[in-house]
Design a protein around this motif. Structure first.
Motif: not given
Length: 82
Positions: A46-54, A56-66
């Protein structure tokens, strides 16, 4: 040996035996976990899935910031009335 001399030793022997029994319960092979339990493995997954999800969200946020930085960096000429 007289029986009266052994009477005080009986409680001492009982206390020592009780302590040994308690210690042996902690040292038996089944008392220490040899491998992770199913519950622990489930929590880890469960923790590994949550980390993978986070991630992905961080990557998307960085793309939006760029994208926002690129948009702000473009120089726009103000619209002028003719």
């Amino acid at each position: 040996m007289q029986p009266d001399a052994l009477a005080p030793l009986i409680p001492v022997a009982a206390i020592i035996m009780f302590g040994l029994v308690r210690i042996s319960r902690h040292w038996r092979p089944g008392a220490l976990p040899q491998s992770p339990t199913e519950q622990l493995e489930e929590r880890l997954n469960t923790v590994e899935r949550e980390i993978a999800s986070l991630q992905g969200e961080l990557s998307e946020t960085q793309e939006r910031l760029d994208f926002a930085e690129r948009m702000l960096a473009q120089t726009r000429e103000p619209k002028r009335l003719e």
